[in-house]
Every structure is written in C-alpha cells, then in structure tokens.
Design a protein around this motif. Structure first.
Motif, PDB file in Angstrom:
ATOM      1  N   ASN A 169     -13.155   5.670   1.871  1.00 14.20           N
ATOM      2  CA  ASN A 169     -14.157   4.900   2.490  1.00 14.20           C
ATOM      3  C   ASN A 169     -15.495   5.270   1.858  1.00 14.20           C
ATOM      4  N   HIS A 170     -15.554   6.211   0.678  1.00 15.49           N
ATOM      5  CA  HIS A 170     -16.678   6.428   0.069  1.00 15.49           C
ATOM      6  C   HIS A 170     -17.338   5.434  -0.655  1.00 15.49           C
ATOM      7  N   SER A 171     -19.022   5.447  -0.672  1.00 16.58           N
ATOM      8  CA  SER A 171     -19.631   4.612  -1.590  1.00 16.58           C
ATOM      9  C   SER A 171     -20.082   5.184  -2.714  1.00 16.58           C
ATOM     10  N   GLU A 172     -19.980   4.491  -3.980  1.00 10.69           N
ATOM     11  CA  GLU A 172     -20.942   5.085  -5.151  1.00 10.69           C
ATOM     12  C   GLU A 172     -22.173   5.032  -4.926  1.00 10.69           C
ATOM     13  N   ARG A 200     -17.571  -5.805  -4.036  1.00 14.63           N
ATOM     14  CA  ARG A 200     -17.443  -6.230  -5.265  1.00 14.63           C
ATOM     15  C   ARG A 200     -18.601  -6.237  -6.118  1.00 14.63           C
ATOM     16  N   GLN A 201     -18.419  -5.863  -7.440  1.00 12.87           N
ATOM     17  CA  GLN A 201     -19.730  -6.205  -8.123  1.00 12.87           C
ATOM     18  C   GLN A 201     -18.968  -6.532  -9.520  1.00 12.87           C
ATOM     19  N   GLY A 202     -18.978  -7.718  -9.708  1.00 15.43           N
ATOM     20  CA  GLY A 202     -18.373  -8.490 -11.092  1.00 15.43           C
ATOM     21  C   GLY A 202     -16.830  -8.123 -10.870  1.00 15.43           C
ATOM     22  N   ASN A 203     -16.434  -7.457 -11.926  1.00 12.08           N
ATOM     23  CA  ASN A 203     -14.765  -7.048 -11.921  1.00 12.08           C
ATOM     24  C   ASN A 203     -14.586  -5.969 -11.352  1.00 12.08           C
ATOM     25  N   ASP A 204     -15.644  -5.175 -10.893  1.00  7.92           N
ATOM     26  CA  ASP A 204     -15.456  -3.776 -10.269  1.00  7.92           C
ATOM     27  C   ASP A 204     -15.405  -4.343  -8.722  1.00  7.92           C
ATOM     28  N   VAL A 205     -14.031  -4.111  -8.335  1.00  5.32           N
ATOM     29  CA  VAL A 205     -13.788  -4.278  -7.069  1.00  5.32           C
ATOM     30  C   VAL A 205     -13.107  -3.315  -5.929  1.00  5.32           C
ATOM     31  N   GLY A 206     -13.619  -2.875  -4.985  1.00  5.87           N
ATOM     32  CA  GLY A 206     -13.252  -1.952  -4.037  1.00  5.87           C
ATOM     33  C   GLY A 206     -14.223  -1.638  -3.221  1.00  5.87           C
ATOM     34  N   THR A 207     -14.136  -0.696  -1.876  1.00  9.34           N
ATOM     35  CA  THR A 207     -15.019  -0.630  -0.949  1.00  9.34           C
ATOM     36  C   THR A 207     -16.020   0.634  -1.607  1.00  9.34           C
ATOM     37  N   GLN A 208     -15.753   1.166  -2.729  1.00  6.74           N
ATOM     38  CA  GLN A 208     -16.691   2.280  -3.290  1.00  6.74           C
ATOM     39  C   GLN A 208     -17.805   1.368  -3.889  1.00  6.74           C
ATOM     40  N   ASP A 231      -9.898  10.577  -5.822  1.00 12.43           N
ATOM     41  CA  ASP A 231      -9.863  10.338  -4.513  1.00 12.43           C
ATOM     42  C   ASP A 231     -10.552   9.202  -4.112  1.00 12.43           C
ATOM     43  N   VAL A 232     -11.867   8.983  -4.424  1.00  9.64           N
ATOM     44  CA  VAL A 232     -12.429   7.770  -4.203  1.00  9.64           C
ATOM     45  C   VAL A 232     -11.919   6.483  -4.912  1.00  9.64           C
ATOM     46  N   CYS A 233     -11.521   6.664  -6.099  1.00 10.96           N
ATOM     47  CA  CYS A 233     -10.681   5.597  -6.507  1.00 10.96           C
ATOM     48  C   CYS A 233      -9.530   4.904  -5.924  1.00 10.96           C
ATOM     49  N   THR A 234      -9.002   5.601  -4.935  1.00 10.84           N
ATOM     50  CA  THR A 234      -7.791   5.501  -4.213  1.00 10.84           C
ATOM     51  C   THR A 234      -8.129   4.217  -3.152  1.00 10.84           C
ATOM     52  N   GLY A 260     -42.649   7.424 -11.422  1.00 11.58           N
ATOM     53  CA  GLY A 260     -42.812   8.023  -9.976  1.00 11.58           C
ATOM     54  C   GLY A 260     -41.447   8.676  -9.617  1.00 11.58           C
ATOM     55  N   VAL A 261     -40.321   8.234 -10.188  1.00 16.15           N
ATOM     56  CA  VAL A 261     -38.866   8.535  -9.909  1.00 16.15           C
ATOM     57  C   VAL A 261     -38.767   9.946 -10.680  1.00 16.15           C
ATOM     58  N   THR A 262     -38.315  11.278  -9.958  1.00 16.63           N
ATOM     59  CA  THR A 262     -38.434  12.579 -10.668  1.00 16.63           C
ATOM     60  C   THR A 262     -37.219  12.958 -10.999  1.00 16.63           C
ATOM     61  N   ARG A 263     -36.197  12.292 -10.281  1.00 14.13           N
ATOM     62  CA  ARG A 263     -34.704  12.890 -10.469  1.00 14.13           C
ATOM     63  C   ARG A 263     -33.983  11.921  -9.795  1.00 14.13           C
ATOM     64  N   THR A 264     -32.704  11.824 -10.590  1.00  7.50           N
ATOM     65  CA  THR A 264     -31.579  10.872  -9.995  1.00  7.50           C
ATOM     66  C   THR A 264     -30.300  11.502 -10.302  1.00  7.50           C
ATOM     67  N   GLU A 265     -29.601  11.525  -9.144  1.00  8.96           N
ATOM     68  CA  GLU A 265     -27.974  11.877  -9.281  1.00  8.96           C
ATOM     69  C   GLU A 265     -27.346  10.914  -8.633  1.00  8.96           C
ATOM     70  N   VAL A 266     -25.880  10.846  -9.429  1.00 12.35           N
ATOM     71  CA  VAL A 266     -24.837   9.744  -8.951  1.00 12.35           C
ATOM     72  C   VAL A 266     -23.962  10.489  -7.969  1.00 12.35           C
ATOM     73  N   GLY A 267     -23.295   9.897  -6.904  1.00 12.19           N
ATOM     74  CA  GLY A 267     -22.502  10.753  -6.140  1.00 12.19           C
ATOM     75  C   GLY A 267     -21.735   9.799  -5.246  1.00 12.19           C
ATOM     76  N   TYR A 268     -21.119  10.429  -4.274  1.00 16.93           N
ATOM     77  CA  TYR A 268     -20.204   9.739  -3.216  1.00 16.93           C
ATOM     78  C   TYR A 268     -20.760   9.928  -1.718  1.00 16.93           C
ATOM     79  N   THR A 269     -20.889   8.941  -0.735  1.00 14.60           N
ATOM     80  CA  THR A 269     -21.138   9.218   0.667  1.00 14.60           C
ATOM     81  C   THR A 269     -20.585   8.327   1.468  1.00 14.60           C
TER      82      THR A 269
END
Length: 266
Positions: A148-151, A182-190, A141-144, A121-130
C-alpha cells in the motif's frame, strides 16, 4: 497492468540456486512485474503529454531473489518490518531551519522529482515511499502492490521564496488526477495521486486547490489528501534519477526555472 522500474523480468528464464533449478515463465510473472518498452517521446509538464509514457527497466539483480522468496525460498522478513504501527506514524524527519516539507504522489517519481527540482525556492528533493503498511520497504516490496505504499517526492522548500500553492499548481499540472492508481501505462496503487500534508495550513490549501481543479475537469478527481506519514527514502539509484542521466545516459537539467521538456524515463 503494473510497470516496475526495478528490473526487467523477461518472458522466460532459468535461475539456479545450489541444486535447485527454477524455471520462471511469463505465466508465473505477477502483473506487478510486467513491463512495457519505454516510450522515447518527449513531453513537457503539461498534462496532455503524459499518457503515452511507460516505465523502463533498470538492471539490478535483486528481483530474482525476490521471485525465489515468493516461491518459498530465501529469508523471511524480520518481524519488526511487519509492524504497521511504524510506517503509519507521522513523518518525524525535520527540515532544515527555516524550511518546510511537502509530499506529493503523482505517478512515477522520477519525472515528478525533476519538475520540483526546477522550482525556485525548492532547496531539496527526495523520492521515496509512504502511506504503506510495511516498515523499511524495498522497491521490490512496493512493486508487489501488497504494501500500500505510494511513490512520492518529498520537497523541502523555503516558504519565503516558494509558496505551497505554487507547489500545488505544479502537482496538478504534472499528472492526471482523475485516473485511479494509474498514470499512463504505469498501473498500481503505488502510482496513485496524493497530497500528504504536514500542517493544517497545507491541508486547507490542498483541499481548496482540489475544489478549484475539479471545476475545470469533467471527470472526478481521485487524489487523496492525507496527513504525511513516515517517509522511507528510496534506493540511491532512484534519487535525482533523470538529472543523473536516466535510462539513456543523458542528464536533464535541474536548473531553477528550466522549462525544457522532461523525458520521464530518461
């Protein structure tokens, strides 16, 4: 500590521009550009398998210029990119006829996208910043950690074949919603946990599902539930990253209903 997937920054290297030599060492590296070696362990969408994962490097050349910009060299951002009223506006993209959008932030967007790709039922996915303050952000920019963006993964789905509640169930199962930024070792507001709704019905369902999840956990859920804001599509190499091969060149199946363990970084 921040793990950035855009490019590996070694403990020391020298970069030269014209007659200028700039020596960059680990003492100058901001936490937002520190990396771990990736874990090669496999895991499924179950929450219990997420926390040993780390994000790998991707060989691109932009970060060296990004570092020069931080040191005062290179071009400045265009003034219109600093107008926060643009990214704080609503997501005005339009889904395909008969389809709806949903947005989820659950850590590194690579594995999250593949999980949603597999949903019937999912017809499309895209990853991005918001949810950020800068117009047209780059991954660097996001990695700095300053924008305040979220992945996020933006999911387009057919409500006749896929309920919003089923997407919420996958969202909760895919990550730990009790770890702040944070998710695991991925740390940051994104990497924060977030549900970004498009309609009042989505908001109601999201809040009800959070209440149900909280009853099952002994730690406070920190997931933010906010209106969907302008979506900035991430660079092309991020799109369907794991299906295309990931870091190790072995594509993972995005077939509907597939329940193969997801190797989060490839």
């Amino acid at each position: 500590m921040r793990i950035c997937g855009a490019a590996a920054i070694s403990s020391s290297y020298t970069t030269t521009s014209n007659s200028l030599s700039v020596f960059v060492s680990s003492s100058l590296s901001s936490p937002s550009k520190t990396k771990f070696l990736p874990s090669l362990s496999r895991f499924s969408v179950k929450r219990s398998g997420l926390f040993s994962q780390t994000r790998p490097s991707i060989a691109v050349n932009k970060p060296s210029m990004n570092l020069l910009n931080k040191l005062g060299f290179g071009s400045a951002r265009a003034p219109e990119n600093l107008d926060s009223s643009i990214p704080q506006g609503p997501d005005d993209d339009i889904p395909a006829p008969g389809q709806q959008f949903a947005q989820f932030g659950a850590g590194c967007f690579w594995g999250v996208e593949l999980a949603f790709q597999r949903v019937p039922g999912v017809t499309r996915t895209e990853v991005g910043y918001t949810q950020g303050l800068v117009h047209n952000p780059t991954y660097e920019d996001v990695c700095t950690g300053t924008t305040n963006h979220s992945e996020v993964v933006r999911v387009q789905y057919d409500p006749k074949n896929c309920s919003y509640e089923s997407l919420l169930d996958l969202f909760w199962a895919r990550h730990d919603p009790t770890t702040l930024n944070r998710q695991g070792n991925d740390v940051g507001t994104q990497y924060r946990s977030g549900i970004y709704y498009y309609t009042e019905e989505q908001e109601k369902a999201a809040r009800e599902s959070l209440e149900q999840q909280q009853k099952q956990l002994n730690r406070k859920i920190v997931t933010e539930i906010l209106p969907a804001k302008k979506f900035y599509r991430a660079e092309e190499y991020h799109q369907q990253y794991l299906e295309k091969g990931g870091r190790f060149g072995f594509g993972q199946s995005a077939a509907k209903g597939c329940n193969d363990p997801i190797r989060c970084y490839g």
